[in-house]
Design a protein around this motif. Structure first.
Motif, PDB file in Angstrom:
ATOM      1  N   LYS A 179       0.917  -1.261   0.013  1.00 14.62           N
ATOM      2  CA  LYS A 179      -0.055  -0.206   0.102  1.00 14.62           C
ATOM      3  C   LYS A 179       0.750   1.293   0.196  1.00 14.62           C
ATOM      4  O   LYS A 179       0.437   2.397  -0.653  1.00 14.62           O
ATOM      5  N   LYS A 180       2.020   1.196   0.683  1.00 15.33           N
ATOM      6  CA  LYS A 180       2.803   2.563   0.938  1.00 15.33           C
ATOM      7  C   LYS A 180       3.642   2.681  -0.371  1.00 15.33           C
ATOM      8  O   LYS A 180       3.599   3.691  -0.962  1.00 15.33           O
ATOM      9  N   ILE A 181       3.995   1.393  -1.058  1.00 14.99           N
ATOM     10  CA  ILE A 181       4.595   1.783  -2.452  1.00 14.99           C
ATOM     11  C   ILE A 181       3.727   2.271  -3.626  1.00 14.99           C
ATOM     12  O   ILE A 181       3.811   3.198  -4.294  1.00 14.99           O
ATOM     13  N   PHE A 182       2.292   1.826  -3.464  1.00 17.23           N
ATOM     14  CA  PHE A 182       1.244   2.239  -4.403  1.00 17.23           C
ATOM     15  C   PHE A 182       0.907   3.593  -4.008  1.00 17.23           C
ATOM     16  O   PHE A 182       0.810   4.315  -5.005  1.00 17.23           O
ATOM     17  N   SER A 185       1.593   6.606  -6.657  1.00 21.19           N
ATOM     18  CA  SER A 185       0.529   7.265  -7.322  1.00 21.19           C
ATOM     19  C   SER A 185       0.687   8.998  -6.735  1.00 21.19           C
ATOM     20  O   SER A 185       0.385   9.770  -7.583  1.00 21.19           O
ATOM     21  N   PHE A 186       1.236   9.112  -5.784  1.00 19.21           N
ATOM     22  CA  PHE A 186       1.541  10.522  -5.552  1.00 19.21           C
ATOM     23  C   PHE A 186       2.344  11.010  -6.437  1.00 19.21           C
ATOM     24  O   PHE A 186       2.495  12.156  -6.856  1.00 19.21           O
ATOM     25  N   LEU A 187       3.565  10.332  -6.593  1.00 28.14           N
ATOM     26  CA  LEU A 187       4.740  10.640  -7.418  1.00 28.14           C
ATOM     27  C   LEU A 187       4.054  11.181  -8.953  1.00 28.14           C
ATOM     28  O   LEU A 187       4.506  12.180  -9.788  1.00 28.14           O
ATOM     29  N   ILE A 188       3.134  10.241  -9.401  1.00 33.06           N
ATOM     30  CA  ILE A 188       2.580  10.410 -10.641  1.00 33.06           C
ATOM     31  C   ILE A 188       1.667  11.645 -10.868  1.00 33.06           C
ATOM     32  O   ILE A 188       1.858  12.355 -11.760  1.00 33.06           O
ATOM     33  N   THR A 220       5.044  12.514   2.132  1.00 27.49           N
ATOM     34  CA  THR A 220       3.316  12.295   2.326  1.00 27.49           C
ATOM     35  C   THR A 220       2.875  11.059   2.544  1.00 27.49           C
ATOM     36  O   THR A 220       1.999  11.140   3.506  1.00 27.49           O
ATOM     37  N   THR A 221       3.799  10.230   1.787  1.00 25.64           N
ATOM     38  CA  THR A 221       3.440   8.863   2.137  1.00 25.64           C
ATOM     39  C   THR A 221       3.641   8.225   3.569  1.00 25.64           C
ATOM     40  O   THR A 221       3.153   7.737   4.257  1.00 25.64           O
ATOM     41  N   VAL A 222       4.993   8.676   4.127  1.00 27.44           N
ATOM     42  CA  VAL A 222       5.029   8.520   5.558  1.00 27.44           C
ATOM     43  C   VAL A 222       4.100   9.059   6.502  1.00 27.44           C
ATOM     44  O   VAL A 222       3.772   8.396   7.369  1.00 27.44           O
ATOM     45  N   LEU A 223       3.797  10.436   6.346  1.00 23.62           N
ATOM     46  CA  LEU A 223       2.960  11.061   7.037  1.00 23.62           C
ATOM     47  C   LEU A 223       1.315  10.693   7.080  1.00 23.62           C
ATOM     48  O   LEU A 223       0.680  10.611   7.954  1.00 23.62           O
ATOM     49  N   PHE A 224       1.012  10.426   5.921  1.00 27.30           N
ATOM     50  CA  PHE A 224      -0.231  10.147   5.622  1.00 27.30           C
ATOM     51  C   PHE A 224      -0.749   8.848   4.984  1.00 27.30           C
ATOM     52  O   PHE A 224      -2.127   8.525   4.574  1.00 27.30           O
ATOM     53  N   GLY A 225       0.153   8.022   4.474  1.00 25.11           N
ATOM     54  CA  GLY A 225      -0.261   6.987   3.713  1.00 25.11           C
ATOM     55  C   GLY A 225      -1.055   5.926   4.665  1.00 25.11           C
ATOM     56  O   GLY A 225      -1.934   5.186   3.804  1.00 25.11           O
ATOM     57  N   TYR A 252      -5.856   4.956   3.102  1.00 28.03           N
ATOM     58  CA  TYR A 252      -6.638   3.860   2.824  1.00 28.03           C
ATOM     59  C   TYR A 252      -7.547   3.247   3.955  1.00 28.03           C
ATOM     60  O   TYR A 252      -8.306   2.129   3.877  1.00 28.03           O
ATOM     61  N   GLN A 253      -7.291   3.764   5.068  1.00 28.27           N
ATOM     62  CA  GLN A 253      -8.000   3.387   6.320  1.00 28.27           C
ATOM     63  C   GLN A 253      -9.623   3.438   6.118  1.00 28.27           C
ATOM     64  O   GLN A 253     -10.194   2.341   6.186  1.00 28.27           O
ATOM     65  N   ARG A 254     -10.089   4.488   5.533  1.00 25.41           N
ATOM     66  CA  ARG A 254     -11.629   4.624   5.278  1.00 25.41           C
ATOM     67  C   ARG A 254     -11.981   4.047   4.057  1.00 25.41           C
ATOM     68  O   ARG A 254     -13.084   3.483   3.971  1.00 25.41           O
ATOM     69  N   ILE A 255     -11.011   3.812   3.255  1.00 23.46           N
ATOM     70  CA  ILE A 255     -11.561   3.429   1.857  1.00 23.46           C
ATOM     71  C   ILE A 255     -11.632   1.620   2.137  1.00 23.46           C
ATOM     72  O   ILE A 255     -12.714   1.167   1.860  1.00 23.46           O
TER      73      ILE A 255
END
Length: 168
Positions: A3-6, A10-13, A37-42, A46-49
């Motif tokens: 998930k973190k890699i995805f 995604s953020f980079l794209i 952003t991934t480290v802080l909010f990653g 996906y938690q709610r999704i």
């Protein structure tokens, strides 16, 4: 970890799309911003999704949203051409006005997105939304009908079908 890699990719794209160029400095800043952003909010992303629609549902929604983007741009370009035609007319042939259009959408997010899509389309502006009647009040540059069904078809039907499927 997947998930973190995805998330990072995604953020980079998204970063590269909005940066508009792909020089080394843009890519380095994009990698740093995406990583931070991934480290802080990653985890929160996906938690709610996962709780609501599951990962497959989220992928389905993402794919449908991706497919809808060209549809919206097509409609926006067509609307811009219609508005442009009115700009160059010697004697204006349009009749602006406010129409009331009811929606079939039930999801609050879908209703909000539809209001924004209406506003982003040239020639229309969402003024208000009546929750009780689930109806938009829309300023339309070329009111050619006062029939609600015809106005609905001309303004929101094409977006409403997609949003109904995306936010199902």
């Amino acid at each position: 970890m997947i998930k973190k890699i995805f998330t990072f990719v995604s953020f980079l794209i998204v970063w590269l799309i909005f940066a508009g160029r792909s020089s080394l400095d843009v890519i380095v800043v994009g990698i740093a911003a995406s990583l931070l952003t991934t480290v802080l909010f990653g985890d929160m992303l996906y938690q709610r999704i996962e709780q609501r629609i599951g990962l497959l549902g989220a992928l389905r929604k993402g794919l449908l949203t991706f497919l809808f983007i060209p549809v919206f741009f097509y409609e926006a370009v067509i609307s811009a051409l219609k508005v442009s035609k009115h700009v160059f007319e010697k004697s204006p042939s349009f009749s602006p006005g406010i129409v009331k259009v009811k929606t079939k959408l039930n999801n609050v997010s879908a209703i909000t997105v539809l209001a924004n899509l209406i506003t982003l389309t040239p020639g229309t502006l969402t003024i208000d939304f009546d929750r009780a009647e689930r109806a938009y009040y829309i300023h339309w540059i070329d009111v050619n009908t006062r029939e609600e069904a015809e106005a609905r078809k001309a303004i929101i039907a094409r977006f409403e079908r997609w949003l109904g499927v995306i936010y199902k």
